[in-house]
Structures are given as structure tokens and as C-alpha cells.
Scaffold this active site. Sequence first.
Site, PDB file in Angstrom:
ATOM      1  N   HIS A 187      -1.820  -6.075  52.293  1.00 54.13           N
ATOM      2  CA  HIS A 187      -1.029  -6.855  53.255  1.00 54.13           C
ATOM      3  C   HIS A 187      -0.614  -6.002  54.457  1.00 54.13           C
ATOM      4  O   HIS A 187       0.580  -5.845  54.744  1.00 54.13           O
ATOM      5  CB  HIS A 187       0.204  -7.458  52.564  1.00 54.13           C
ATOM      6  CG  HIS A 187       0.748  -8.652  53.303  1.00 54.13           C
ATOM      7  ND1 HIS A 187       1.334  -9.715  52.674  1.00 54.13           N
ATOM      8  CD2 HIS A 187       0.791  -8.955  54.640  1.00 54.13           C
ATOM      9  CE1 HIS A 187       1.720 -10.615  53.582  1.00 54.13           C
ATOM     10  NE2 HIS A 187       1.395 -10.169  54.775  1.00 54.13           N
ATOM     11  N   ARG A 221      -2.254 -16.137  53.852  1.00 55.44           N
ATOM     12  CA  ARG A 221      -1.358 -16.067  52.692  1.00 55.44           C
ATOM     13  C   ARG A 221      -2.188 -16.175  51.412  1.00 55.44           C
ATOM     14  O   ARG A 221      -3.184 -16.898  51.366  1.00 55.44           O
ATOM     15  CB  ARG A 221      -0.330 -17.203  52.725  1.00 55.44           C
ATOM     16  CG  ARG A 221       0.795 -16.963  53.695  1.00 55.44           C
ATOM     17  CD  ARG A 221       1.713 -15.813  53.252  1.00 55.44           C
ATOM     18  NE  ARG A 221       2.773 -15.508  54.199  1.00 55.44           N
ATOM     19  CZ  ARG A 221       2.712 -14.531  55.105  1.00 55.44           C
ATOM     20  NH1 ARG A 221       1.649 -13.777  55.220  1.00 55.44           N
ATOM     21  NH2 ARG A 221       3.746 -14.304  55.904  1.00 55.44           N
TER      22      ARG A 221
HETATM   23  N1  LIG Z   1      -1.716 -10.474  56.779  1.00 58.71           N
HETATM   24  C1  LIG Z   1      -0.744 -10.217  57.613  1.00 58.71           C
HETATM   25  O1  LIG Z   1      -0.361  -9.050  57.818  1.00 58.71           O
HETATM   26  C2  LIG Z   1      -0.104 -11.343  58.374  1.00 58.71           C
HETATM   27  C3  LIG Z   1       0.746 -11.033  59.465  1.00 58.71           C
HETATM   28  C4  LIG Z   1       1.302 -12.063  60.201  1.00 58.71           C
HETATM   29  C5  LIG Z   1       1.017 -13.403  59.883  1.00 58.71           C
HETATM   30  N2  LIG Z   1       0.192 -13.677  58.813  1.00 58.71           N
HETATM   31  C6  LIG Z   1      -0.142 -15.070  58.478  1.00 58.71           C
HETATM   32  O2  LIG Z   1      -1.081 -15.552  59.439  1.00 58.71           O
HETATM   33  C7  LIG Z   1      -1.070 -16.983  59.424  1.00 58.71           C
HETATM   34  C8  LIG Z   1      -1.161 -17.521  60.852  1.00 58.71           C
HETATM   35  O3  LIG Z   1       0.033 -17.256  61.554  1.00 58.71           O
HETATM   36  P1  LIG Z   1       0.296 -17.866  63.031  1.00 58.71           P
HETATM   37  O4  LIG Z   1       1.580 -17.291  63.505  1.00 58.71           O
HETATM   38  O5  LIG Z   1      -0.934 -17.713  63.884  1.00 58.71           O
HETATM   39  O6  LIG Z   1       0.462 -19.439  62.688  1.00 58.71           O
HETATM   40  P2  LIG Z   1       0.699 -20.630  63.699  1.00 58.71           P
HETATM   41  O7  LIG Z   1       0.933 -20.136  65.095  1.00 58.71           O
HETATM   42  O8  LIG Z   1       1.722 -21.517  63.082  1.00 58.71           O
HETATM   43  O9  LIG Z   1      -0.722 -21.393  63.748  1.00 58.71           O
HETATM   44  C9  LIG Z   1      -1.103 -22.301  62.812  1.00 58.71           C
HETATM   45  C10 LIG Z   1      -2.502 -22.886  63.146  1.00 58.71           C
HETATM   46  O10 LIG Z   1      -2.981 -23.528  61.968  1.00 58.71           O
HETATM   47  C11 LIG Z   1      -3.301 -24.877  62.254  1.00 58.71           C
HETATM   48  N3  LIG Z   1      -2.969 -25.734  61.103  1.00 58.71           N
HETATM   49  C12 LIG Z   1      -1.781 -25.881  60.468  1.00 58.71           C
HETATM   50  N4  LIG Z   1      -1.885 -26.771  59.463  1.00 58.71           N
HETATM   51  C13 LIG Z   1      -3.171 -27.198  59.480  1.00 58.71           C
HETATM   52  C14 LIG Z   1      -3.906 -28.123  58.698  1.00 58.71           C
HETATM   53  N5  LIG Z   1      -3.337 -28.817  57.710  1.00 58.71           N
HETATM   54  N6  LIG Z   1      -5.215 -28.313  58.991  1.00 58.71           N
HETATM   55  C15 LIG Z   1      -5.808 -27.645  60.010  1.00 58.71           C
HETATM   56  N7  LIG Z   1      -5.174 -26.741  60.783  1.00 58.71           N
HETATM   57  C16 LIG Z   1      -3.870 -26.526  60.521  1.00 58.71           C
HETATM   58  C17 LIG Z   1      -2.455 -25.257  63.460  1.00 58.71           C
HETATM   59  O11 LIG Z   1      -3.098 -26.337  64.116  1.00 58.71           O
HETATM   60  P3  LIG Z   1      -2.502 -26.972  65.498  1.00 58.71           P
HETATM   61  O12 LIG Z   1      -2.679 -25.888  66.532  1.00 58.71           O
HETATM   62  O13 LIG Z   1      -3.371 -28.132  65.753  1.00 58.71           O
HETATM   63  O14 LIG Z   1      -1.067 -27.296  65.215  1.00 58.71           O
HETATM   64  C18 LIG Z   1      -2.469 -23.928  64.245  1.00 58.71           C
HETATM   65  O15 LIG Z   1      -3.639 -23.861  65.031  1.00 58.71           O
HETATM   66  C19 LIG Z   1       0.189 -17.372  58.653  1.00 58.71           C
HETATM   67  O16 LIG Z   1      -0.182 -17.774  57.346  1.00 58.71           O
HETATM   68  C20 LIG Z   1       0.981 -16.086  58.582  1.00 58.71           C
HETATM   69  O17 LIG Z   1       1.844 -16.072  57.461  1.00 58.71           O
HETATM   70  C21 LIG Z   1      -0.376 -12.674  58.075  1.00 58.71           C
END
Ligand SMILES: NC(=O)c1ccc[n+]([C@@H]2O[C@H](COP(=O)([O-])OP(=O)(O)OC[C@H]3O[C@@H](n4cnc5c(N)ncnc54)[C@H](OP(=O)(O)O)[C@@H]3O)[C@@H](O)[C@H]2O)c1
Length: 281
Positions: free
Chosen positions: A271, A223
Site C-alpha cells: 500500500h 482498495r
Molecule cells: N494505493 C494507494 O496508495 C492509494 C492512494 C490514494 C487513493 N487510493 C484509492 O484510489 C481510488 C481512486 O481515488 P480517487 O480520489 O481518484 O477517486 P475519485 O476522485 O472519487 O474518482 C472516482 C472515479 O470512479 C468512478 N466511479 C465511481 N463509482 C463508479 C461505478 N459504480 N461505476 C463506474 N465508475 C465509477 C467515478 O465516475 P464519475 O467520474 O462518472 O463520477 C470517478 O471517475 C480510491 O479507491 C482510493 O481509495 C489508493
Amino acid sequence: MSIVIISDRDPKAWLSALKARAPELEVYVYPEVENKEKVEYALVWNYPHGVLKEFPNLKVVASMGAGVDHIMNDAELPRKVLVTRVVDKQLGIDMAEFVLALILSHLRNLLVHKGTEVSKEWTPKTYFRIADPTVGIMGMGVLGNKVSEKLKSAGFKVTGWARTQRTNRELRIFSGKEELEPFLNEINILVCLLPLTPLTENILNKDLFSKLPKQAFVINVARGRHLVEKDLLEYLDNGHLSGAALDVFRTEPLPQDHPFWETPKVHVTPHIASVTPPSCA
Ligand SMILES: NC(=O)c1ccc[n+]([C@@H]2O[C@H](COP(=O)([O-])OP(=O)(O)OC[C@H]3O[C@@H](n4cnc5c(N)ncnc54)[C@H](OP(=O)(O)O)[C@@H]3O)[C@@H](O)[C@H]2O)c1
């Protein structure tokens, strides 16, 4: 029961996917909604905050993508609704392929040579190989895991950073604030795949960049608000970072007068790392 779609995206593909799966459903596109009392589900993406209050019987607010930050930031989000997001296989595959493409293009200087092609310069640059860098993934969730699998199978050395400790025989996962610095010290390419939360907002800042080895490369596909943009420009300018690939921005579309457009060390994409196909959701 009916569904309302409230989004800044063209809703056509979502409408036809919903009609194909459940022809009996009444689906409306905001603001053309016949009976707001009947709406129990809202399918949303970058919607105008506050509008959900118009639906007194709303039960579920479903994000059209993987991120829910655009919903959680709505100060007027009705209190008792369930918030859901899309987690589909294709999203992870697309993200992994995109990150791999960015890293290979960085290692082999493809963007630098696009520039030398435009200026008709024959200036071969030394390149790096897959065996050279360590890639560090911040955020080992649904997408971070997929990216790490793809990079490992391509031959990269990969480490991860997450919130909670875990054992993973395939790769080292650092965790929590205390292990952020040792994680950063060892990586040459940083990939941000954290969710946007109060704890992760502005996490890509000059303090973090200073802990990366010199000439590190930064990829933000999570993000825009993870990144302090002026800190990135400063660390590119002072030569500590070799470049950055950014797919997400604090303001999207990226404003015409934004310095990133004119910074050769910054690779801007609009994006598109991985977009949820309605048919998978
Ligand atoms: N650019 C694009 O086209 C696009 C498309 C889709 C998604 N995204 C973005 O990609 C990102 C990841 O998505 P996702 O679905 O993989 O997320 P997710 O499944 O919620 O994974 C979050 C990860 O981040 C870790 N985390 C959260 N808070 C933390 C903190 N304070 N310190 C350290 N680690 C932390 C979590 O740790 P734990 O495992 O220990 O809980 C988990 O490993 C999001 O921001 C989403 O909006 C971008």
C-alpha cells in the site's frame, strides 16, 4: 475548539504539520484527549469504529488520505458530521508514476528476470513495447485522470471507464454497466482506480476477468475489497491472466500465510502507491 487524531499511522508528522500551520490549535492524539466536548474535528485513518461517538460536538471527520471508505463503513458514524478527504497534487503525481513503473516493469519482464536472477537462469523472454498494449483505467476521478495523462504522454493507448458519460477529446471514456464489457474487451492492462462503494466492491471478479482478452494484466491500486482474491488466483492459474500487481488488500498487512506471497505472477507492494504527505494536506 480542538482536533483529535485517531489513526493507526504514526501521528508525529501530522502533529508537526498542524503545529507549523496553526500553532494556536489544540491537537490531541487519541486516546489522550483532555476535554472531549471541545473536539470539533477528527483527523482519522483506519480508526476503531464507534469511537467518534465519544465526541459530542464533532463537526468534521477528515480522512488523512484520499479514500473515505474507512469512514463511510463506520456504522456508528455520527449523523451530522461533514466527511472530507485529502485531494492534493502530489498524490496524483505519485500514483501516476507508480502505475507507469508497474506497467513498464510488466512489459519488460523485470520481475520475471528478478526471479531468473535469483535462480541463476539465463532465459531471455520476449518483451512488449509501449506501443503494444491498450491500458484501461477503471475510475476516471482525481487519480485516474492523472494516471491517464501520464500514460498518454509516455505514448500508451489509454481508455477509461467511469460512472457518468462525458466527452473527452484526448481519450475514449466508456461509462456505466452497459459499456463495461466493450471497455474490457479492448484492453490488455487494467488499472483499478475506483472508489470503494457498494457498487464497486468485488468488481474485480471472474466474470470481469473473463471479458478481458487473454494474457491481460491486472493492477489494483484502489482498495483491497474491489478484488475477489480467489477469482484472481483461478484466472492466473488457468492462464487467462498473465499477472497482477496489487498494492492494496482485503486484509492489511497481507497475512503471512496468504497465497499471494507465494504466487510468482502476483507482484505485492505494501500500500505505497501514493501516500498523502501531511505537509500537502
Ligand atoms: N494505493 C494507494 O496508495 C492509494 C492512494 C490514494 C487513493 N487510493 C484509492 O484510489 C481510488 C481512486 O481515488 P480517487 O480520489 O481518484 O477517486 P475519485 O476522485 O472519487 O474518482 C472516482 C472515479 O470512479 C468512478 N466511479 C465511481 N463509482 C463508479 C461505478 N459504480 N461505476 C463506474 N465508475 C465509477 C467515478 O465516475 P464519475 O467520474 O462518472 O463520477 C470517478 O471517475 C480510491 O479507491 C482510493 O481509495 C489508493
